[in-house]
Scaffold this motif. Structure first.
Motif, short mmCIF file in Angstrom:
data_model
loop_
_atom_site.label_atom_id
_atom_site.label_comp_id
_atom_site.label_asym_id
_atom_site.label_seq_id
_atom_site.Cartn_x
_atom_site.Cartn_y
_atom_site.Cartn_z
N PRO A 45 42.95 8.32 7.44
CA PRO A 45 42.69 9.64 8.00
C PRO A 45 43.46 9.85 9.30
CG PRO A 45 41.00 8.12 8.74
CD PRO A 45 41.94 7.31 7.88
N ARG A 95 40.45 2.51 7.48
CA ARG A 95 40.06 2.41 6.07
C ARG A 95 39.38 1.07 5.78
NH1 ARG A 95 45.35 4.66 5.41
NH2 ARG A 95 46.14 2.66 4.64
N CYS A 104 35.84 1.18 7.07
CA CYS A 104 34.99 1.97 6.18
C CYS A 104 34.67 1.20 4.90
CB CYS A 104 35.66 3.29 5.85
SG CYS A 104 35.84 4.42 7.24
N ILE A 154 34.10 11.82 6.73
CA ILE A 154 34.27 10.57 5.98
C ILE A 154 32.93 10.07 5.44
CG2 ILE A 154 34.86 8.12 6.22
CD1 ILE A 154 37.10 9.00 8.15
N TYR A 176 36.85 6.04 1.49
CA TYR A 176 37.36 4.70 1.82
C TYR A 176 36.34 3.60 1.58
CZ TYR A 176 40.44 7.91 4.30
OH TYR A 176 41.27 8.95 4.63
#
Length: 230
Positions: free
Chosen positions: A19, A191, A194, A212, A218
């Motif tokens: 992101p 990522r 996450c 998110i 992710y």
């Protein structure tokens, strides 16, 4: 004869934004201040040409970019690459912006030093200089070592290097360097966090963090390291 007033340069910052995070936003802000840019246009890549599939869909990366830019009048988001079915290459995007903004508008393509060093691998890379200036972000105290660049790019640097004062007096063709605050933040690390169900808060804007979480992005195995579009 009265000289036409100079047009304030427009910064162009493209990327996968998978992101978007504070490293991207700080680069845009410091470039705007140091290079006297009117605004910075953020352009999420729809179909990145030189990397695997992003972890988030194009429309999700666009939504996160819009959330990140919200409330900042000096940032604008360009959705055209996301809405296009064509692979994302920088030269066609700059050609589109030239049609949209006119031949006299100074455009400044913002690149990191690593992306700039790889410029000769980009699609129609020499055409970039007909369409925009290129501003290369470097860490404080570090210059761009032209001896380490591919010979064809080093030669172009020798011909085209200048300072920020030249940006508003011509629409394209110059290369310059500007220092930025180094932030140890990467989309790859976000990522990965996450995927481990760790919070990425304070690495990216709260609106993006919430997006998110809401869309459970992710959560799978982390993607490959990001690459700049070309």
């Amino acid at each position: 004869m009265v000289r036409s007033p100079e047009l304030a340069p427009l910064g162009i910052l493209g990327g996968t934004f998978d992101p978007i995070h504070f490293g991207h936003l700080r680069l845009a802000e410091e470039a705007r201040q140091q290079l006297r840019l009117a605004r910075v246009r953020l352009i999420p890549a729809g179909r990145p040409a030189h990397r695997g599939a992003p972890g988030a869909r194009a429309e999700q990366r666009l939504a996160m970019t819009q959330l990140a830019a919200a409330g900042n009048a000096t940032l604008e988001v360009d959705a055209a690459e996301v809405l296009s079915n064509a692979p994302s290459y920088t030269v066609p995007t700059l050609e589109r912006l030239r049609r949209e903004l006119g031949a006299q508008q100074p455009l400044v393509l913002l690149l990191g030093a690593d992306a700039f060093a790889g410029l000769p691998t980009w699609h129609r890379w020499r055409s970039l200089f007909e369409l925009a200036h290129i501003a290369v972000a470097t860490r404080p105290g570090h210059s761009l070592d032209t001896h380490a660049l591919p010979p064809e790019l080093a030669a172009v640097c020798d011909e085209r290097s200048t300072d920020a004062s030249a940006l508003a007096t011509s629409p394209a063709g110059c290369i310059l360097r500007f220092p930025i605050t180094p932030l140890d933040i990467s989309a790859t690390a976000i990522r990965s966090a996450c995927a481990r169900l760790e919070s990425p808060r304070y690495l990216l804007p709260d609106g993006v963090v919430d997006y998110i979480a809401q869309h459970r992005l992710y959560r799978e195995a982390p993607c490959e390291p990001e690459e700049e579009p070309s």
